[in-house]
Motif scaffolding. Structure first.
Motif, short mmCIF file in Angstrom:
data_model
loop_
_atom_site.label_atom_id
_atom_site.label_comp_id
_atom_site.label_asym_id
_atom_site.label_seq_id
_atom_site.Cartn_x
_atom_site.Cartn_y
_atom_site.Cartn_z
N SER A 504 0.83 -1.20 0.00
CA SER A 504 0.00 0.00 0.00
C SER A 504 0.87 1.25 0.00
O SER A 504 0.59 2.23 -0.72
N LEU A 505 1.94 1.23 0.77
CA LEU A 505 2.83 2.39 0.87
C LEU A 505 3.50 2.70 -0.47
O LEU A 505 3.50 3.85 -0.93
N THR A 506 4.07 1.69 -1.11
CA THR A 506 4.79 1.94 -2.37
C THR A 506 3.83 2.44 -3.46
O THR A 506 4.18 3.31 -4.25
N ASP A 507 2.61 1.90 -3.47
CA ASP A 507 1.63 2.38 -4.45
C ASP A 507 1.23 3.83 -4.17
O ASP A 507 1.05 4.63 -5.09
N CYS A 508 1.08 4.16 -2.89
CA CYS A 508 0.69 5.52 -2.54
C CYS A 508 1.79 6.52 -2.91
O CYS A 508 1.51 7.63 -3.38
N VAL A 509 3.04 6.11 -2.73
CA VAL A 509 4.16 6.97 -3.13
C VAL A 509 4.15 7.19 -4.64
O VAL A 509 4.36 8.31 -5.13
N MET A 510 3.89 6.12 -5.39
CA MET A 510 3.81 6.25 -6.84
C MET A 510 2.65 7.17 -7.25
O MET A 510 2.76 7.95 -8.19
N PHE A 511 1.54 7.07 -6.53
CA PHE A 511 0.40 7.94 -6.80
C PHE A 511 0.77 9.41 -6.59
O PHE A 511 0.48 10.27 -7.44
N ILE A 512 1.43 9.70 -5.48
CA ILE A 512 1.82 11.08 -5.19
C ILE A 512 2.82 11.59 -6.22
O ILE A 512 2.71 12.71 -6.72
N ASN A 513 3.80 10.75 -6.56
CA ASN A 513 4.77 11.16 -7.58
C ASN A 513 4.08 11.42 -8.93
O ASN A 513 4.45 12.34 -9.66
N GLY A 514 3.07 10.61 -9.24
CA GLY A 514 2.32 10.83 -10.47
C GLY A 514 1.55 12.14 -10.45
O GLY A 514 1.46 12.84 -11.46
N CYS A 515 1.01 12.47 -9.27
CA CYS A 515 0.30 13.75 -9.13
C CYS A 515 1.25 14.92 -9.35
O CYS A 515 0.89 15.92 -9.96
N ILE A 516 2.47 14.77 -8.85
CA ILE A 516 3.45 15.85 -8.98
C ILE A 516 3.80 16.07 -10.45
O ILE A 516 3.86 17.20 -10.93
N LYS A 517 4.01 14.99 -11.18
CA LYS A 517 4.38 15.11 -12.59
C LYS A 517 3.26 15.73 -13.43
O LYS A 517 3.53 16.40 -14.43
N SER A 518 2.03 15.49 -13.01
CA SER A 518 0.90 16.02 -13.78
C SER A 518 0.55 17.45 -13.39
O SER A 518 -0.25 18.10 -14.05
N GLU A 519 1.16 17.95 -12.29
CA GLU A 519 0.88 19.32 -11.84
C GLU A 519 1.73 20.32 -12.60
O GLU A 519 2.91 20.13 -12.79
N SER A 520 1.10 21.40 -13.02
CA SER A 520 1.84 22.46 -13.71
C SER A 520 2.16 23.61 -12.77
O SER A 520 3.00 24.45 -13.06
#
Length: 615
Positions: A504-520
């Motif tokens: 759960s932790l590693t997936d959540c980290v990937m989710f947050i990193n994905g949010c960062i990349k998609s943020e302008s």
């Protein structure tokens, strides 16, 4: 190097065989002769400056591990002699600052032998192995064990010096196994769990923090070092297992169970930890036999194979190696197939291409024979689904573009119907529509199928079907090449429902990193729900979580004995509630501030508040 100690001038130094003055010698030949003489004299003389000398040598070794000067002038024999003296002469060890010397000496040996086999040969000939094994036995403390096992691991990694370590094979392997299994508890009990500052040895605090005061810093570094101690112990075992030495010894059931739970995590992300050794064992017949008999280990490998952990590919490798062996295939296929079937459309994992095709071929080996031996209906259906996937792919290749377009349009319509049902609160109906859409949607439309799988995963979450949610989210991630951010969050929630904190932790980290990349925007705000999940799972996966729980249980047990003078059988629910209450009162719970949580960083899953650098 000539400016190691610029604050001292040669004219004012009266110390015989002064290392710092020797380093300033301008004549190269004379300088080498003096350094060699220094290395001979240092173990023979008592001098308060020996710690300064070894600290300087350690810095040089770390900065220039491939420089042949000191290894050619006798540094290894000097370090071996100093370690022996520290072990055998307690009065000397406790005098002045000599307690630091064995640590630095072992670290210097490990630093100079980590890259060059010729240095390793010199070290072995200089007699470093016996004193390093003494440190490995715990003759001083876990701090010295850490650098000793590191040095022995480097020596065992070269063919030229392996045989010298292997002369002590049984003891070294047993010690490395014991350290790997118990070191986290030892470090917690002896250092991290010590409530009072005076309970922590000052020299250990100094070595950990390099003079930076603060319990928080000490705990952070102790966590890193404990993880390194465990991972370097496993690396030493890898050196033996890769040569098929002591495999029977390493494959003890209790140790293999412990091994499957060992994780470098965010503290020591560069090491595969337990799964690295398990994969090496899977290359040997004895290793495969032993691992295949442990359901818990196979389940752990399955969970890893469907995770976003950096070592996912190792979990897949292990399962494929076990499936290809006729002697272990039918022992594990009923578990392995359930995990691997969700990965059949993967293209690249861990630098490997055509992963999905490899999984399909392996699972369908001797398909008819395999089906006849399967007793679990779910597994039988899984194999039929995989077989049907191949057949469907062949049929669709024969279809015209017009036929495929019609299927695409119908699938899109069903998807929209599913969405409407979902928004109306008819989750079960939405799930049915998404399933129908997946049955029709052409396989080559990976993007469309990614969204449908992910949406169906959300439906399963709301219906509390965590297993189905994990399956569908995994398939969506395979189709998207791990780029579908929502699927990481949905799988993270599903893993949380199952109590699988690490996944759960590693997936959540990937989710947050994905949010960062998609943020302008420049100012990034981490979703509150994701921050809470990170905080929860970081607490659950804390390196010392098991050791802390064990210590709390012992304290509670002893408290009961003291209160009424006899043993009591505690109700499990009451014991758990009390344990959690004490943990919350005594443990400063991890919190995550939303605004400054994320910083720009590299790597597949780096998160500033989750991962710390390796020392």
């Amino acid at each position: 190097m000539a400016n190691i100690r610029s604050e001292r001038s040669c004219e004012t130094c009266n110390t015989p065989y002064c290392f710092f003055c020797t380093m300033k010698e301008s004549n190269p030949s004379l300088r080498k002769a003096k350094i060699a003489n220094c290395f001979k004299q240092i173990p023979l003389i008592d001098n308060q400056e020996h710690v300064l000398i070894l600290s300087s040598l350690w810095k040089i070794a770390m900065a220039h591990p491939n420089d042949p000067e000191f290894p050619s002038l006798g540094i290894f024999r000097c370090m071996a002699t100093l370690i022996n003296r520290g072990i055998n002469d307690k009065d000397w060890l406790n005098k002045d600052q000599n307690i630091y010397i064995p640590y630095y000496a072992a670290h210097i040996i490990g630093s100079y032998t980590m890259n060059k086999p010729e240095f390793a040969i010199k070290a072995v000939k200089s007699g470093v192995i016996p004193p390093l094994i003494e440190l490995l036995r715990g003759k001083i403390s876990w701090v010295e064990q850490r650098v000793a096992v590191r040095a022995l691991g480097h020596l065992a990694s070269y063919d030229a010096s392996f045989h010298s370590v292997a002369e002590h094979e049984e003891e070294v392997v047993n010690l490395a196994m014991e350290i790997a299994s118990t070191c986290l508890e030892v470090v917690y009990v002896e250092f991290v769990g010590a409530k009072e500052k005076k309970s922590r040895l000052k020299y250990q605090r100094d070595l950990l923090t390099r003079g930076v005061e603060g319990v928080e810093m000490e705990n952070q570094k102790a966590e890193e070092w404990a993880s390194q101690l465990q991972c370097w112990s496993l690396y030493l075992l890898n050196c033996f297992a890769s040569k098929e030495k002591s495999v029977n010894l390493i494959c003890r059931q209790n140790f293999l169970k412990d091994l499957s739970e060992m994780w470098g995590g965010f503290v020591n992300h560069s090491s595969p930890a337990g799964v690295g050794l398990i994969r090496i064992l899977c290359y040997s017949k004895i290793g495969r036999k032993s691992i295949s008999e442990l359901k818990g280990v196979i389940l752990s490998l399955g969970n890893l194979s469907r995770s976003s952990d950096d070592w996912q590919y190792m979990g897949i490798d292990c399962l494929l190696l076990l499936l290809r062996d006729p002697n272990t295939r039918y022992k594990i296929i009923e578990i392995a197939a359930i995990f691997l079937m969700d990965l059949i459309e993967s293209r690249r994992i861990g630098g490997r291409s055509n992963v999905g095709e490899t999984i399909i071929r392996t699972l369908l080996l001797g398909y008819k024979i395999t089906k006849s031996k399967i007793k679990d209906v779910r597994v039988e259906r899984a194999l039929e689904e995989i077989w049907g996937f191949g057949e469907r792919r062949k049929r669709e290749k024969m279809m015209s573009e017009e036929q495929l377009h019609e299927k695409k349009v119908l699938a899109s319509l069903l998807k929209q119907q599913g969405k409407q049902s979902f928004l109306s609160g008819e989750v079960e109906e939405a799930l049915i529509k998404y399933t129908e859409a997946l049955e029709i949607c052409p396989l080559k439309l990976r993007k469309e199928r990614t969204v449908i799988y992910s949406n169906r995963a959300q439906c399963s979450l709301l219906l509390s079907d965590s297993d189905s949610a994990i399956r569908d989210a995994t398939r969506a991630l395979c189709l998207s090449g791990n780029s579908h951010v929502k699927s990481f969050w949905r799988r993270s929630q599903a893993y949380d429902m199952k109590g699988l904190a690490k996944e759960s932790l590693t997936d959540c980290v990937m989710f947050i990193n994905g949010c960062i990349k998609s943020e302008s925007r420049k100012r990034i705000k981490v979703p509150y729900y994701a921050a809470r999940m990170i905080s929860k799972q970081m607490e659950a996966t804390w390196l010392f979580a098991a050791a802390r729980s064990k210590t709390i249980n012992v304290l509670l047990h002893n408290k009961v004995k003291e209160s009424d003078g006899r043993e009591k059988i505690w109700n499990e629910e009451r014991q758990y509630d009390d344990m959690m209450r004490i943990m919350k009162e005594k443990k400063d719970m991890t919190t995550i501030i939303e605004e400054p949580l994320i910083q720009k960083c590299d790597g597949r899953r780096k998160l500033s508040s989750c991962r710390r650098g390796k020392v």
